[in-house]
Design a protein around this motif. Structure first.
Motif, mmCIF file in Angstrom:
data_model
loop_
_atom_site.group_PDB
_atom_site.id
_atom_site.type_symbol
_atom_site.label_atom_id
_atom_site.label_comp_id
_atom_site.label_asym_id
_atom_site.label_seq_id
_atom_site.Cartn_x
_atom_site.Cartn_y
_atom_site.Cartn_z
ATOM 1 N N GLY A 33 23.733 18.425 42.849
ATOM 2 C CA GLY A 33 24.061 17.300 41.997
ATOM 3 C C GLY A 33 24.965 17.728 40.862
ATOM 4 O O GLY A 33 25.162 18.926 40.604
ATOM 5 N N THR A 34 25.507 16.763 40.165
ATOM 6 C CA THR A 34 26.374 17.019 39.030
ATOM 7 C C THR A 34 25.651 17.887 38.007
ATOM 8 O O THR A 34 24.490 17.655 37.694
ATOM 9 C CB THR A 34 26.798 15.688 38.389
ATOM 10 N N GLY A 35 26.320 18.919 37.521
ATOM 11 C CA GLY A 35 25.760 19.789 36.502
ATOM 12 C C GLY A 35 24.946 20.948 37.039
ATOM 13 O O GLY A 35 24.377 21.706 36.268
ATOM 14 N N ALA A 36 24.921 21.126 38.350
ATOM 15 C CA ALA A 36 24.167 22.237 38.936
ATOM 16 C C ALA A 36 24.838 23.563 38.614
ATOM 17 O O ALA A 36 26.040 23.631 38.389
ATOM 18 C CB ALA A 36 24.067 22.070 40.452
ATOM 19 N N SER A 37 24.044 24.622 38.608
ATOM 20 C CA SER A 37 24.569 25.977 38.432
ATOM 21 C C SER A 37 24.684 26.655 39.785
ATOM 22 O O SER A 37 23.963 26.316 40.720
ATOM 23 C CB SER A 37 23.629 26.810 37.554
ATOM 24 N N LEU A 53 28.086 29.901 37.076
ATOM 25 C CA LEU A 53 28.901 28.792 36.593
ATOM 26 C C LEU A 53 28.074 27.517 36.593
ATOM 27 O O LEU A 53 27.280 27.296 37.510
ATOM 28 C CB LEU A 53 30.102 28.550 37.509
ATOM 29 N N THR A 54 28.309 26.699 35.594
ATOM 30 C CA THR A 54 27.758 25.346 35.534
ATOM 31 C C THR A 54 28.895 24.424 35.141
ATOM 32 O O THR A 54 29.541 24.642 34.113
ATOM 33 C CB THR A 54 26.629 25.248 34.498
ATOM 34 N N LEU A 55 29.143 23.430 35.951
ATOM 35 C CA LEU A 55 30.181 22.455 35.657
ATOM 36 C C LEU A 55 29.480 21.170 35.228
ATOM 37 O O LEU A 55 28.800 20.544 36.034
ATOM 38 C CB LEU A 55 31.057 22.198 36.878
ATOM 39 N N PRO A 56 29.609 20.772 33.977
ATOM 40 C CA PRO A 56 28.833 19.634 33.492
ATOM 41 C C PRO A 56 29.182 18.312 34.160
ATOM 42 O O PRO A 56 28.349 17.408 34.188
ATOM 43 C CB PRO A 56 29.157 19.590 31.992
ATOM 44 N N ASP A 57 30.379 18.203 34.729
ATOM 45 C CA ASP A 57 30.799 16.923 35.304
ATOM 46 C C ASP A 57 31.060 16.998 36.810
ATOM 47 O O ASP A 57 31.712 16.126 37.373
ATOM 48 C CB ASP A 57 32.065 16.438 34.593
ATOM 49 N N ALA A 58 30.552 18.020 37.473
ATOM 50 C CA ALA A 58 30.841 18.185 38.901
ATOM 51 C C ALA A 58 29.734 18.986 39.573
ATOM 52 O O ALA A 58 29.021 19.735 38.899
ATOM 53 C CB ALA A 58 32.189 18.888 39.067
ATOM 54 N N PRO A 59 29.580 18.844 40.883
ATOM 55 C CA PRO A 59 30.309 17.900 41.714
ATOM 56 C C PRO A 59 29.698 16.506 41.642
ATOM 57 O O PRO A 59 28.480 16.349 41.635
ATOM 58 C CB PRO A 59 30.123 18.471 43.124
ATOM 59 N N ARG A 60 30.538 15.516 41.592
ATOM 60 C CA ARG A 60 30.074 14.142 41.761
ATOM 61 C C ARG A 60 29.707 13.980 43.234
ATOM 62 O O ARG A 60 30.064 14.823 44.060
ATOM 63 C CB ARG A 60 31.164 13.180 41.311
ATOM 64 N N PRO A 61 28.971 12.933 43.599
ATOM 65 C CA PRO A 61 28.460 12.829 44.974
ATOM 66 C C PRO A 61 29.507 12.982 46.072
ATOM 67 O O PRO A 61 29.202 13.511 47.140
ATOM 68 C CB PRO A 61 27.816 11.438 45.005
ATOM 69 N N ASP A 62 30.737 12.561 45.821
ATOM 70 C CA ASP A 62 31.789 12.602 46.838
ATOM 71 C C ASP A 62 32.824 13.688 46.561
ATOM 72 O O ASP A 62 33.995 13.541 46.917
ATOM 73 C CB ASP A 62 32.486 11.238 46.938
ATOM 74 N N GLU A 63 32.397 14.797 45.940
ATOM 75 C CA GLU A 63 33.335 15.859 45.592
ATOM 76 C C GLU A 63 32.931 17.209 46.181
ATOM 77 O O GLU A 63 31.772 17.440 46.529
ATOM 78 C CB GLU A 63 33.440 16.007 44.070
#
Length: 193
Positions: free
Chosen positions: A128-132, A154-164
């Motif tokens: 989900g979004t914000g996973a490490s 790495l942790t991306l606070p805005d990714a991945p979105r469900p379709d990314e």
């Protein structure tokens, strides 16, 4: 930047970690680890597709761009270790990441970071979004150099979105600070030629 249009890019993320001291003696040079992530629309989100080759066939451009960006983050220091991986949003599957980071991607990444003969360690997961994610690192010319077994988180606070999909390349300037558990060394590999 020569990235195929199958990858509809939304964002780039760059990370640098510089370790100047751990317990014990200080290293002669800081250990610098860097990673670059690219976030793009998953063209196969939400549906079963047997043939994932469109992601694989076009992936050299991703490997080159991610590698060049990661090397630039090292500030002129040479690459000793590398790794790769990615995240896919919950409407995708792990195989979508793997299709992006096969040999086509790997060979381009090797070229971009100044060579390497070892296979490139990898990690991938549905998230989900914000996973490490921990991207594994290993010595670029011999995977069994134990001092270089490492990772960058790495942790991306805005990714991945469900379709990314998120694809990541990571590099480091050396092995773990104060590594001392034996095994083959970089000097052993260099001496073998």
């Amino acid at each position: 930047m020569s990235i195929d249009s199958i990858y509809k890019i939304r964002a780039w993320h760059s990370f640098v970690q510089e370790t100047v001291h751990e317990l014990g003696p200080s290293p002669e040079q800081p250990l610098v680890k860097a990673a670059v992530a690219v976030v793009f629309e998953n063209p196969f989100a939400g549906r079963w597709v047997e043939d994932l080759s469109p992601l694989t066939d076009a992936s050299a451009g991703l490997g080159t761009e991610l590698g060049e960006r990661a090397v630039a983050l090292l500030g002129g220091r040479p690459v000793e270790s590398y790794g790769k991986g990615g995240l896919v949003g919950v409407n995708g599957e792990q195989e979508h990441i793997v299709a992006c980071v096969t040999t086509v991607f790997g060979n381009a990444l090797r070229d971009a970071v100044g060579g390497g003969t070892a296979w490139i360690s990898s990690a991938s997961k549905v998230a989900g979004t914000g996973a490490s994610i921990d991207i594994p690192l290993a010595f670029k010319d011999e995977v069994y150099v134990r001092s270089h077994y490492d990772a960058i988180t790495l942790t991306l606070p805005d990714a991945p979105r469900p379709d990314e999909i998120v694809i990541i390349a990571a590099v480091a300037t050396g092995g773990r600070v104060n590594a001392r558990v034996g095994g083959i060394t970089v000097a052993d590999v260099t001496a073998r030629g």
